[in-house]
Design a protein around this motif. Structure first.
Motif, PDB file in Angstrom:
ATOM      1  N   GLU A 257       0.821  -1.210   0.000  1.00 49.49           N
ATOM      2  CA  GLU A 257       0.000   0.000   0.000  1.00 49.49           C
ATOM      3  C   GLU A 257       0.854   1.259   0.000  1.00 49.49           C
ATOM      4  O   GLU A 257       0.476   2.276  -0.619  1.00 49.49           O
ATOM      5  CB  GLU A 257      -0.940   0.004   1.210  1.00 49.49           C
ATOM      6  N   ALA A 258       2.011   1.223   0.638  1.00 47.98           N
ATOM      7  CA  ALA A 258       2.918   2.376   0.589  1.00 47.98           C
ATOM      8  C   ALA A 258       3.406   2.619  -0.840  1.00 47.98           C
ATOM      9  O   ALA A 258       3.499   3.766  -1.289  1.00 47.98           O
ATOM     10  CB  ALA A 258       4.102   2.144   1.525  1.00 47.98           C
ATOM     11  N   ILE A 259       3.707   1.547  -1.552  1.00 56.82           N
ATOM     12  CA  ILE A 259       4.122   1.667  -2.955  1.00 56.82           C
ATOM     13  C   ILE A 259       2.972   2.220  -3.793  1.00 56.82           C
ATOM     14  O   ILE A 259       3.150   3.132  -4.624  1.00 56.82           O
ATOM     15  CB  ILE A 259       4.584   0.304  -3.493  1.00 56.82           C
ATOM     16  N   ASN A 260       1.779   1.686  -3.591  1.00 56.08           N
ATOM     17  CA  ASN A 260       0.619   2.163  -4.344  1.00 56.08           C
ATOM     18  C   ASN A 260       0.373   3.649  -4.092  1.00 56.08           C
ATOM     19  O   ASN A 260       0.075   4.410  -5.020  1.00 56.08           O
ATOM     20  CB  ASN A 260      -0.624   1.371  -3.964  1.00 56.08           C
ATOM     21  N   ASN A 261       0.471   4.071  -2.860  1.00 58.83           N
ATOM     22  CA  ASN A 261       0.244   5.483  -2.542  1.00 58.83           C
ATOM     23  C   ASN A 261       1.288   6.378  -3.203  1.00 58.83           C
ATOM     24  O   ASN A 261       0.972   7.490  -3.661  1.00 58.83           O
ATOM     25  CB  ASN A 261       0.230   5.687  -1.030  1.00 58.83           C
ATOM     26  N   ALA A 262       2.531   5.914  -3.260  1.00 55.74           N
ATOM     27  CA  ALA A 262       3.577   6.692  -3.928  1.00 55.74           C
ATOM     28  C   ALA A 262       3.287   6.837  -5.408  1.00 55.74           C
ATOM     29  O   ALA A 262       3.502   7.905  -6.000  1.00 55.74           O
ATOM     30  CB  ALA A 262       4.938   6.027  -3.709  1.00 55.74           C
ATOM     31  N   MET A 263       2.770   5.787  -6.027  1.00 53.51           N
ATOM     32  CA  MET A 263       2.466   5.858  -7.451  1.00 53.51           C
ATOM     33  C   MET A 263       1.192   6.671  -7.717  1.00 53.51           C
ATOM     34  O   MET A 263       1.083   7.323  -8.755  1.00 53.51           O
ATOM     35  CB  MET A 263       2.346   4.454  -8.038  1.00 53.51           C
ATOM     36  N   ARG A 264       0.245   6.636  -6.803  1.00 50.38           N
ATOM     37  CA  ARG A 264      -0.923   7.515  -6.945  1.00 50.38           C
ATOM     38  C   ARG A 264      -0.484   8.976  -6.890  1.00 50.38           C
ATOM     39  O   ARG A 264      -0.977   9.816  -7.651  1.00 50.38           O
ATOM     40  CB  ARG A 264      -1.934   7.226  -5.841  1.00 50.38           C
ATOM     41  N   ALA A 265       0.452   9.277  -6.006  1.00 53.11           N
ATOM     42  CA  ALA A 265       0.971  10.647  -5.914  1.00 53.11           C
ATOM     43  C   ALA A 265       1.740  11.027  -7.175  1.00 53.11           C
ATOM     44  O   ALA A 265       1.646  12.165  -7.657  1.00 53.11           O
ATOM     45  CB  ALA A 265       1.877  10.774  -4.687  1.00 53.11           C
ATOM     46  N   ALA A 266       2.485  10.091  -7.739  1.00 51.19           N
ATOM     47  CA  ALA A 266       3.222  10.363  -8.971  1.00 51.19           C
ATOM     48  C   ALA A 266       2.272  10.648 -10.126  1.00 51.19           C
ATOM     49  O   ALA A 266       2.518  11.529 -10.957  1.00 51.19           O
ATOM     50  CB  ALA A 266       4.125   9.174  -9.310  1.00 51.19           C
ATOM     51  N   ALA A 267       1.165   9.912 -10.173  1.00 51.22           N
ATOM     52  CA  ALA A 267       0.175  10.140 -11.228  1.00 51.22           C
ATOM     53  C   ALA A 267      -0.450  11.528 -11.101  1.00 51.22           C
ATOM     54  O   ALA A 267      -0.698  12.210 -12.099  1.00 51.22           O
ATOM     55  CB  ALA A 267      -0.901   9.059 -11.168  1.00 51.22           C
ATOM     56  N   ALA A 268      -0.683  11.958  -9.860  1.00 47.16           N
ATOM     57  CA  ALA A 268      -1.244  13.295  -9.651  1.00 47.16           C
ATOM     58  C   ALA A 268      -0.239  14.379 -10.004  1.00 47.16           C
ATOM     59  O   ALA A 268      -0.618  15.452 -10.498  1.00 47.16           O
ATOM     60  CB  ALA A 268      -1.689  13.443  -8.194  1.00 47.16           C
ATOM     61  N   ALA A 269       1.052  14.097  -9.781  1.00 51.68           N
ATOM     62  CA  ALA A 269       2.094  15.093 -10.052  1.00 51.68           C
ATOM     63  C   ALA A 269       2.444  15.188 -11.526  1.00 51.68           C
ATOM     64  O   ALA A 269       2.893  16.241 -11.992  1.00 51.68           O
ATOM     65  CB  ALA A 269       3.350  14.753  -9.244  1.00 51.68           C
ATOM     66  N   LYS A 270       2.237  14.097 -12.284  1.00 48.60           N
ATOM     67  CA  LYS A 270       2.614  14.072 -13.703  1.00 48.60           C
ATOM     68  C   LYS A 270       1.446  13.586 -14.554  1.00 48.60           C
ATOM     69  O   LYS A 270       1.531  12.557 -15.225  1.00 48.60           O
ATOM     70  CB  LYS A 270       3.849  13.197 -13.914  1.00 48.60           C
ATOM     71  N   PRO A 271       0.339  14.341 -14.552  1.00 42.14           N
ATOM     72  CA  PRO A 271      -0.815  13.922 -15.356  1.00 42.14           C
ATOM     73  C   PRO A 271      -0.469  13.938 -16.835  1.00 42.14           C
ATOM     74  O   PRO A 271       0.304  14.775 -17.297  1.00 42.14           O
ATOM     75  CB  PRO A 271      -1.878  14.973 -15.015  1.00 42.14           C
ATOM     76  N   GLY A 272      -1.028  13.000 -17.571  1.00 44.98           N
ATOM     77  CA  GLY A 272      -0.738  12.908 -18.992  1.00 44.98           C
ATOM     78  C   GLY A 272       0.476  12.057 -19.296  1.00 44.98           C
ATOM     79  O   GLY A 272       0.676  11.643 -20.438  1.00 44.98           O
ATOM     80  N   ILE A 273       1.294  11.788 -18.272  1.00 43.67           N
ATOM     81  CA  ILE A 273       2.478  10.941 -18.452  1.00 43.67           C
ATOM     82  C   ILE A 273       2.341   9.662 -17.629  1.00 43.67           C
ATOM     83  O   ILE A 273       2.584   8.567 -18.120  1.00 43.67           O
ATOM     84  CB  ILE A 273       3.760  11.702 -18.063  1.00 43.67           C
ATOM     85  N   ILE A 274       1.945   9.812 -16.349  1.00 48.76           N
ATOM     86  CA  ILE A 274       1.737   8.676 -15.457  1.00 48.76           C
ATOM     87  C   ILE A 274       0.278   8.642 -15.034  1.00 48.76           C
ATOM     88  O   ILE A 274      -0.331   9.678 -14.775  1.00 48.76           O
ATOM     89  CB  ILE A 274       2.638   8.780 -14.208  1.00 48.76           C
ATOM     90  N   GLY A 275      -0.268   7.453 -14.964  1.00 54.13           N
ATOM     91  CA  GLY A 275      -1.608   7.257 -14.430  1.00 54.13           C
ATOM     92  C   GLY A 275      -1.585   6.105 -13.434  1.00 54.13           C
ATOM     93  O   GLY A 275      -0.641   5.314 -13.407  1.00 54.13           O
ATOM     94  N   ALA A 276      -2.612   6.009 -12.623  1.00 57.99           N
ATOM     95  CA  ALA A 276      -2.773   4.884 -11.696  1.00 57.99           C
ATOM     96  C   ALA A 276      -4.199   4.369 -11.842  1.00 57.99           C
ATOM     97  O   ALA A 276      -5.152   5.154 -11.831  1.00 57.99           O
ATOM     98  CB  ALA A 276      -2.502   5.308 -10.257  1.00 57.99           C
ATOM     99  N   VAL A 277      -4.333   3.079 -12.014  1.00 57.66           N
ATOM    100  CA  VAL A 277      -5.656   2.494 -12.222  1.00 57.66           C
ATOM    101  C   VAL A 277      -5.988   1.571 -11.059  1.00 57.66           C
ATOM    102  O   VAL A 277      -5.138   0.815 -10.581  1.00 57.66           O
ATOM    103  CB  VAL A 277      -5.716   1.740 -13.574  1.00 57.66           C
ATOM    104  N   GLU A 278      -7.223   1.661 -10.588  1.00 59.07           N
ATOM    105  CA  GLU A 278      -7.687   0.835  -9.476  1.00 59.07           C
ATOM    106  C   GLU A 278      -8.514  -0.350  -9.970  1.00 59.07           C
ATOM    107  O   GLU A 278      -8.821  -1.258  -9.195  1.00 59.07           O
ATOM    108  CB  GLU A 278      -8.536   1.681  -8.513  1.00 59.07           C
ATOM    109  N   ASP A 279      -8.893  -0.359 -11.237  1.00 54.42           N
ATOM    110  CA  ASP A 279      -9.733  -1.418 -11.801  1.00 54.42           C
ATOM    111  C   ASP A 279      -8.878  -2.602 -12.260  1.00 54.42           C
ATOM    112  O   ASP A 279      -7.700  -2.436 -12.598  1.00 54.42           O
ATOM    113  CB  ASP A 279     -10.533  -0.892 -12.994  1.00 54.42           C
ATOM    114  N   PRO A 280      -9.463  -3.789 -12.342  1.00 54.34           N
ATOM    115  CA  PRO A 280      -8.727  -4.978 -12.797  1.00 54.34           C
ATOM    116  C   PRO A 280      -8.645  -5.032 -14.326  1.00 54.34           C
ATOM    117  O   PRO A 280      -9.332  -5.812 -14.986  1.00 54.34           O
ATOM    118  CB  PRO A 280      -9.545  -6.137 -12.229  1.00 54.34           C
TER     119      PRO A 280
END
Length: 340
Positions: A257-280
């Protein structure tokens, strides 16, 4: 304020990436493709372009020109950089999207024929001025750069993942396997080539392959020099790739979950380049995405005390979009120099 002129781009190679660059440029308001070098006949290149787009009627073949409502691009039946007269088209930059002409000699041919800069869609085979990965090291770019690489779709995805996580966690080492769609240089039937496994049919086999991202990763992220092993599995899927990365963390308290939260933050910081998906999601769900990295939060697993397994998705359109980001970066540097 005087409106800046569109960036004049030449394309060498009108395969999948070249056509995606053209489509993205046609939808933009600041880039125009003025010349295309490819061995294909104009009518076939036009046919392929129209077969892929959502609005094929916007692309017209006018003699030896591809035309749309924004620009006209001259089609040249040319096989090598040494033959292409870029000087007569007034290009600002050439994107070599062939994947074939990766060493300095070929890049110098582009420059010698009038291209002020040449940008590879692939990793180079030898030393060049700069490897620029959008979202990571744009600040390192210099107006004096002439031979540039934008890495590759896989290299960008891996570098973005590592860069995003290394800001919060210390990573000791890791390994990456890209589960990659088959490529145009693979045979659809068993056919003798330069490599035993790649001589087998891409349409019916999972084919283990090497990947050179590890050789160049240190040029972009020096802290990972020699720490990441990279490989590939080419699979019978036409589009959509999966990045499978296992990382050994120094701190054994780091959990999924710590890794997931870091990547969610990265997606928010770099929209259009990084995204995070919660769906399967699965590979076909990423087709049409212009992201360089779509992080799969459901795929994160902790194994043992300090190993984290991550899954991320990407497809080639994201890399085509980043190539144009690099084009815009250097155009901005030129404008700053002119204004100084």
């Amino acid at each position: 304020m005087t409106q800046r002129k569109p960036i004049r781009v030449g394309i060498m190679g009108f395969g999948q990436t070249g056509r995606q660059i053209y489509q993205l440029a046609a939808a933009s308001d600041d880039v125009e493709v003025v010349a295309i070098a490819d061995i294909g006949k104009p009518e076939i290149l036009h046919y392929l372009l129209c077969s892929e787009g959502s609005d094929p009627a916007q692309h017209r073949l006018d003699g030896n020109f591809l035309a749309n409502d924004r620009f006209r691009a001259r089609l040249m039946e040319i096989d090598s950089p040494a033959e292409m007269p870029w000087d007569i088209f007034g290009v600002d930059i050439v994107i070599d999207s062939t994947g074939k002409y990766r060493n300095r000699n070929y890049m110098e041919d582009h420059l010698g024929n009038g291209a002020p800069r040449v940008l590879l869609r692939t990793l180079p085979t030898d030393h060049i001025d700069r490897i620029v990965i959008s979202g990571i090291n744009e600040a390192s770019a210099s107006v004096s750069d002439r031979m540039i690489s934008a890495g590759s779709a896989t290299t960008s995805a891996l570098a973005l993942l590592l860069d995003s996580l290394s800001g919060s966690f210390e990573i000791e080492c890791g390994s990456m396997t890209t589960v990659h769609a088959f490529t145009s240089d693979q045979a659809l039937q068993d056919y003798a080539g330069s490599d035993f496994r790649r001589s087998r049919s891409a349409a019916k086999n999972i084919i283990p392959n090497s990947h050179e991202a590890s050789l160049w990763l240190g040029k972009v992220l020096p802290q990972f020099e020699g720490k990441i092993l990279t490989s590939a599995l080419n699979v019978p899927v036409q589009e959509g790739c999966l990045l499978d990365v296992n990382l050994v963390m120094k701190d054994d308290s780091v959990d999924a979950e710590a890794i997931n939260n870091a990547m969610r933050a990265a997606a928010a910081a770099k929209p259009g380049i990084i995204g995070a998906v919660e769906d399967p999601i699965v590979s076909s769900d990423v087709i049409g995405s212009s992201l360089s990295l779509l992080y799969d939060t459901k795929g994160t697993i902790k194994a043992g005390h300090n190993t984290i397994k991550t899954l991320s998705w990407y497809e080639n359109l994201g890399h085509a979009a980043r190539l144009l980001d690099v084009v815009r970066l250097y155009s901005s540097l030129d404008a700053q120099k002119e204004a100084a």
